[in-house]
Design an enzyme around this catalytic site. Structure first.
Site, PDB file in Angstrom:
ATOM      1  N   GLU A  44      -6.311   4.124  -5.792  1.00 41.26           N
ATOM      2  CA  GLU A  44      -7.594   4.323  -5.089  1.00 41.26           C
ATOM      3  C   GLU A  44      -8.013   5.756  -5.366  1.00 41.26           C
ATOM      4  O   GLU A  44      -7.253   6.689  -5.047  1.00 41.26           O
ATOM      5  CB  GLU A  44      -7.446   4.101  -3.581  1.00 41.26           C
ATOM      6  N   HIS A  54     -11.185  -2.454   3.532  1.00 40.12           N
ATOM      7  CA  HIS A  54     -11.104  -2.138   4.968  1.00 40.12           C
ATOM      8  C   HIS A  54     -11.864  -0.865   5.332  1.00 40.12           C
ATOM      9  O   HIS A  54     -11.936  -0.493   6.509  1.00 40.12           O
ATOM     10  CB  HIS A  54      -9.623  -2.006   5.349  1.00 40.12           C
ATOM     11  N   ASP A  55     -12.385  -0.165   4.311  1.00 42.92           N
ATOM     12  CA  ASP A  55     -13.151   1.072   4.559  1.00 42.92           C
ATOM     13  C   ASP A  55     -14.653   0.877   4.390  1.00 42.92           C
ATOM     14  O   ASP A  55     -15.417   1.811   4.671  1.00 42.92           O
ATOM     15  CB  ASP A  55     -12.750   2.164   3.541  1.00 42.92           C
ATOM     16  N   ASP A 101      -2.905   4.904  -2.272  1.00 44.75           N
ATOM     17  CA  ASP A 101      -3.940   5.485  -1.416  1.00 44.75           C
ATOM     18  C   ASP A 101      -4.323   6.901  -1.881  1.00 44.75           C
ATOM     19  O   ASP A 101      -3.440   7.746  -2.044  1.00 44.75           O
ATOM     20  CB  ASP A 101      -3.350   5.557   0.001  1.00 44.75           C
ATOM     21  N   ASP A 144       0.854  -1.183   0.000  1.00 44.74           N
ATOM     22  CA  ASP A 144       0.000   0.000   0.000  1.00 44.74           C
ATOM     23  C   ASP A 144       0.898   1.244   0.000  1.00 44.74           C
ATOM     24  O   ASP A 144       1.749   1.387   0.888  1.00 44.74           O
ATOM     25  CB  ASP A 144      -0.883  -0.013   1.270  1.00 44.74           C
TER      26      ASP A 144
HETATM   27  O1  TEU Z   1      -9.364   6.026   2.009  1.00 45.47           O
HETATM   28  C1  TEU Z   1      -9.703   7.145   1.213  1.00 45.47           C
HETATM   29  C2  TEU Z   1     -11.093   7.546   1.447  1.00 45.47           C
HETATM   30  O2  TEU Z   1     -11.712   8.212   0.662  1.00 45.47           O
HETATM   31  C3  TEU Z   1     -11.697   7.177   2.715  1.00 45.47           C
HETATM   32  O3  TEU Z   1     -12.002   8.397   3.364  1.00 45.47           O
HETATM   33  C4  TEU Z   1     -12.936   6.375   2.444  1.00 45.47           C
HETATM   34  O4  TEU Z   1     -13.632   6.895   1.355  1.00 45.47           O
HETATM   35  C5  TEU Z   1     -13.798   6.508   3.637  1.00 45.47           C
HETATM   36  O5  TEU Z   1     -12.994   6.057   4.680  1.00 45.47           O
HETATM   37  C6  TEU Z   1     -15.042   5.669   3.463  1.00 45.47           C
HETATM   38  O6  TEU Z   1     -15.747   5.759   4.655  1.00 45.47           O
HETATM   39  C7  TEU Z   1      -7.953   5.792   2.069  1.00 45.47           C
HETATM   40  C8  TEU Z   1      -7.737   4.563   2.934  1.00 45.47           C
HETATM   41  O7  TEU Z   1      -8.334   3.432   2.281  1.00 45.47           O
HETATM   42  C9  TEU Z   1      -8.373   4.825   4.271  1.00 45.47           C
HETATM   43  O8  TEU Z   1      -8.310   3.668   5.105  1.00 45.47           O
HETATM   44  C10 TEU Z   1      -7.616   5.973   4.929  1.00 45.47           C
HETATM   45  O9  TEU Z   1      -8.273   6.316   6.128  1.00 45.47           O
HETATM   46  C11 TEU Z   1      -7.587   7.217   4.005  1.00 45.47           C
HETATM   47  O10 TEU Z   1      -7.307   6.923   2.647  1.00 45.47           O
HETATM   48  C12 TEU Z   1      -6.474   8.141   4.467  1.00 45.47           C
HETATM   49  O11 TEU Z   1      -5.234   7.500   4.224  1.00 45.47           O
END
Ligand code: TEU
Ligand code: CA
Length: 549
Positions: free
Chosen positions: A251, A324-325, A194, A98
């Site tokens: 992403e 994971h989000d 990311d 990542d």
């Molecule tokens: O997530 C990017 C992002 O847009 C997140 O805010 C996501 O859309 C949101 O959490 C959905 O509820 C990336 C990573 O995947 C995330 O885990 C990190 O918190 C974020 O960037 C900051 O690095």
């Protein structure tokens, strides 16, 4: 010379904190991953995407990096990491890491220097202004934090401990490119990047439009797919990635198919594929993810179909329901009660038979579900906690907030992997950093491995089909019955072959007449029963293969 080995790959995402705890400190770790590589190989996984394991104070569970070239102590040592990579490669699998370079941790040496004074050599590694604009952070509150010591505000699109790097500063880019090459020289096979479409900001940092009832504006129009993002990604490709036979996936919250074509068209030499978020917003109202609205299958399949057709021959899709989000898909778009198994298989079929790389998030392969902890004190995710406390302060109703959290919190995806029915689901011998979902006694990998008709074995078959039938990787996509609110059906065409994929997204028996041209077709997968081929049972799904030869 770069090949396109990745086009046929199935990718499995590991969130290391929640995957497997080998030394019983309650936190998943790298040696715990190495212990489970045969499990992944047997599933049929080609590539592992490992969420961040770099040194971090864990304000955002590793997405706040304080040292890009060392391993977080909770997760183990660089030696452990090197052994894991060797074991991944010895099984014929690949590993992508990542890459979090839109921001660092505020404990990174660059930021420690930068905040020392306005004339520090690292000052311009970050974004400092005398006055903040009205942008909101993704984790609530203002996107600017005042630094008493150097008497300016710094930008943080995420937590205040995640200051945004200033990509307009060439020195930042050069330092990042050498870090990227350092990891590639260690033998990894690529990166998931990311929020990589946030790295170029409109340098005038204009105020956004504040919506009714909100305190801040979203600055999306000033940093999503910003003015120099393609220039930066092309430069990164040429200066850091081009010499390696790797895969890259960006992403990109807010990316459109039009932009995605620019990011992934091979001749533009930027990225191989992107994660878009359009299908992840179908159950969000006008006030964002916590403002939950009922979702419509017609809207969901229209979005997925648009991405399939618009990128056809002009780019490449990544296919996902979970990460994971995001909440667990069997709870979100399926049925995690009576029809958990059927709906998990149906969702997997619908996704895996489309064009692009399918991504499996840990636990999805045996139908892990959302969780509903009694109290906010059981939650750990910064996004969830900040939203809760900000809204409680503004007088919101706690019950309503918990209801939104049950449906959308990122902790739904972060409860420890449920390996078996032993205490703590076999994840650890001690109470884990985040509570295990209490349903681990029935829903776990051991139970799935022992049941030939389990979701796990179904995923294994789906992945096997991808290896056997080139049409799954290369065939064009055509949506059938676009206005059917119950059934998502589509075909794939490749030379003289055709696939028919049909999925009932409801808990009722529905009619769906199989097109006549498939009457002599072979069923590849699916527990289809109706000899008249005109009905689908609750959450029933199938794939038929017709070969006109
Ligand atoms: O997530 C990017 C992002 O847009 C997140 O805010 C996501 O859309 C949101 O959490 C959905 O509820 C990336 C990573 O995947 C995330 O885990 C990190 O918190 C974020 O960037 C900051 O690095
Ligand atoms: Ca551990």
């Amino acid at each position: 010379m770069t090949t396109q080995w990745w086009k046929e790959s199935v990718i499995y995402q590991i969130y290391p904190r929640s995957f497997n705890d080998s030394n019983n400190d309650g936190i998943g770790d790298i040696n715990g991953i190495t212990e489970k590589l045969d499990y992944l190989k047997n599933l049929g996984i080609d590539v592992i995407w490992l969420s961040p394991v770099y040194e971090s104070p864990n304000d955002d569970n590793g997405y706040d990096i304080s040292d890009y070239s060392s391993i977080m102590k909770d997760f183990g040592t660089m030696k452990d990491w090197e052994r894991m990579l060797e074991e991944v490669h010895s099984r014929g699998m690949k590993l992508i890491m990542d890459l979090v370079v839109n921001h660092t941790s505020d404990e990174h040496s660059w930021f420690i220097e930068s905040r020392k004074s306005k004339d520090n050599p690292y000052r311009d590694y970050y974004i400092w202004r005398d006055k903040p604009n009205n942008w909101e952070s993704a984790f609530s509150g203002s996107a600017w934090e005042y630094d008493e010591n150097s008497e300016q505000y710094y930008l943080h699109l995420f937590s205040r401990k995640q200051p945004d790097l200033n990509w307009d500063n060439r020195a930042v880019r050069e330092d990042l490119y050498s870090m990227i090459r350092w990891w590639l020289d260690k033998g990894i096979d690529g990166f998931r990047m990311d929020v990589i479409n946030f790295i170029s900001k409109d340098q005038t940092f204009p105020d956004g439009e504040i919506k009714q009832g909100k305190q801040y504006a979203s600055g999306h129009q000033s940093f999503m797919n910003g003015p120099r993002v393609h220039e930066f990604l092309h430069e990164m490709k040429k200066q850091a990635l081009a010499d390696y036979d790797i895969m890259t996936v960006g992403e990109m919250p807010g990316v459109t198919p039009k932009e995605a074509k620019l990011y992934t068209a091979e001749e533009r030499e930027e990225l191989n594929m992107v994660f878009h978020f359009d299908h992840m917003d179908v159950d969000s109202g006008k006030d964002g993810k916590w403002d939950i609205k009922p979702w419509s299958l017609v809207e969901l399949k229209t979005i997925l179909s648009k991405w399939q057709t618009e990128l056809e021959n002009k780019g490449w899709n990544s296919l996902y329901w979970n990460n994971h989000d995001q909440p667990r898909v069997v709870s979100r778009f399926g049925n995690d009660g009576k029809y958990r198994t059927e709906s998990a298989k149906m969702l997997a079929t619908t996704l895996h038979m489309m064009k692009g790389n399918p991504y499996i998030y840990q636990g999805e392969e045996f139908g892990m579900t959302n969780v509903a902890f009694d109290s906010i004190s059981d939650y750990r995710d910064i996004e969830t906690l900040n939203m809760f406390h900000e809204n409680i302060t503004n007088g919101a109703d706690e019950k309503a907030l918990m209801k939104s959290i049950y449906q959308k919190s990122r902790d739904n995806a972060r409860t420890p992997m449920q390996w078996d029915a032993s205490p703590n689901a076999g994840f650890s011998n001690v109470e884990p950093w985040l509570k295990v979902n209490p349903n681990y006694t029935e829903i776990n990998a051991a139970e799935a491995l022992a049941d030939p008709d389990s979701i796990y074995h179904y995923y294994q078959k789906l992945i096997g089909l991808r290896k056997k039938h080139p049409i799954i990787v290369h065939g064009t996509f055509i949506l059938l019955e676009p206005n059917n609110e119950e059934v998502f059906a589509y075909t794939r065409n490749f030379n003289s072959e055709e696939l028919l994929v049909a999925s009932n997204f409801t808990d009722k028996e529905v009619s769906f007449r199989m097109p006549h041209r498939f009457s002599g077709a072979t069923k590849l997968i699916g527990n289809y029963h109706d000899t008249n081929r005109e009905k689908l049972r609750p959450y029933e799904t199938y794939v038929f293969h017709a070969d006109a030869k």
